[in-house]
Scaffold this motif. Structure first.
Motif, mmCIF file in Angstrom:
data_model
loop_
_atom_site.group_PDB
_atom_site.id
_atom_site.type_symbol
_atom_site.label_atom_id
_atom_site.label_comp_id
_atom_site.label_asym_id
_atom_site.label_seq_id
_atom_site.Cartn_x
_atom_site.Cartn_y
_atom_site.Cartn_z
ATOM 1 N N GLU A 6 17.235 13.518 207.104
ATOM 2 C CA GLU A 6 17.574 14.317 208.268
ATOM 3 C C GLU A 6 16.970 13.645 209.498
ATOM 4 O OE1 GLU A 6 16.697 18.792 209.941
ATOM 5 O OE2 GLU A 6 16.668 18.467 207.784
ATOM 6 N N TRP A 8 15.357 13.249 212.891
ATOM 7 C CA TRP A 8 14.549 13.959 213.874
ATOM 8 C C TRP A 8 14.356 13.009 215.046
ATOM 9 C CZ3 TRP A 8 9.816 16.821 211.343
ATOM 10 C CH2 TRP A 8 10.281 17.836 210.504
ATOM 11 N N ASP A 9 15.136 13.212 216.085
ATOM 12 C CA ASP A 9 14.985 12.340 217.254
ATOM 13 C C ASP A 9 13.801 12.831 218.091
ATOM 14 O OD1 ASP A 9 15.964 14.612 218.428
ATOM 15 O OD2 ASP A 9 17.802 13.705 219.190
ATOM 16 N N SER A 11 13.545 14.386 220.948
ATOM 17 C CA SER A 11 13.574 15.750 221.478
ATOM 18 C C SER A 11 13.332 16.777 220.381
ATOM 19 C CB SER A 11 14.892 16.032 222.205
ATOM 20 O OG SER A 11 15.975 15.936 221.313
ATOM 21 N N THR A 12 13.777 16.519 219.164
ATOM 22 C CA THR A 12 13.519 17.434 218.049
ATOM 23 C C THR A 12 12.035 17.483 217.729
ATOM 24 O OG1 THR A 12 15.694 16.912 217.123
ATOM 25 C CG2 THR A 12 14.100 17.958 215.644
ATOM 26 N N ILE A 13 11.404 16.303 217.654
ATOM 27 C CA ILE A 13 9.972 16.239 217.363
ATOM 28 C C ILE A 13 9.172 16.910 218.481
ATOM 29 C CG2 ILE A 13 8.002 14.676 217.071
ATOM 30 C CD1 ILE A 13 9.983 12.733 215.691
ATOM 31 N N ASP A 15 10.190 19.260 220.472
ATOM 32 C CA ASP A 15 10.426 20.698 220.363
ATOM 33 C C ASP A 15 9.550 21.307 219.271
ATOM 34 O OD1 ASP A 15 11.829 23.188 220.902
ATOM 35 O OD2 ASP A 15 12.798 22.853 218.955
ATOM 36 N N LEU A 16 9.463 20.641 218.142
ATOM 37 C CA LEU A 16 8.643 21.137 217.034
ATOM 38 C C LEU A 16 7.157 21.135 217.383
ATOM 39 C CD1 LEU A 16 10.483 19.412 214.044
ATOM 40 C CD2 LEU A 16 10.456 21.873 214.555
#
Length: 150
Positions: A6, A8-9, A11-13, A15-16
């Protein structure tokens, strides 16, 4: 056996990691101090408690450094002082020009015309410090005043 990957770019990281429940992970892996509003709120409370009676807002005296920061932030006091100085400049310009030499009179009138052509201070220097100052326009107007007065 099947493995799913999956993506995780960035911005995803981000955000998390910026969620409140990830504070421990950020602290453990990144170890950096986060300057969020809750940190400032807590720091202010701790400082205010330590100061107790030593600081009284009504006893506060504005110092030059505070005026400098006020100018950088373009606060209300800065704009009030700017408007006051412009009003003083206008009020102190000579009104009775009959007894002066013609070249002096023309110089004074040129300054008056230049000052009257200036828009309000807050339109040249916006109150919001996030809004850039229109430096090219300001430089153009100052240069025009210089040329008219020399």
């Amino acid at each position: 056996m099947r493995v799913d990957f999956e993506l995780w770019d960035m911005s995803t990281i981000e955000d998390l990691l910026t969620r409140p429940e990830a504070a421990g992970l950020r602290s453990y892996w990144l170890g950096e101090l986060e300057l969020r509003s809750d940190w400032f709120r807590l720091a202010y409370k701790r400082t205010a408690i330590r100061l107790e009676e030593r600081y009284q807002p009504e006893d506060h005296v504005e110092v030059e450094a505070e005026q400098t920061f006020g100018g950088l932030l373009r606060d209300d006091r800065f704009h009030r002082r700017l408007e006051e100085h412009l009003a003083l400049l206008d009020a102190n310009s000579l009104r009775n020009l009959e007894e002066l030499e013609p070249e002096v009179v023309s110089g004074i009138q040129a300054v008056r015309v230049a000052l009257e052509s200036l828009p309000s201070a807050s339109s040249i220097i916006p109150r919001n410090s996030a809004t850039p100052i229109a430096l090219p326009e300001l430089q153009t107007r100052v240069q025009a005043i210089r040329l008219q007065t020399h």
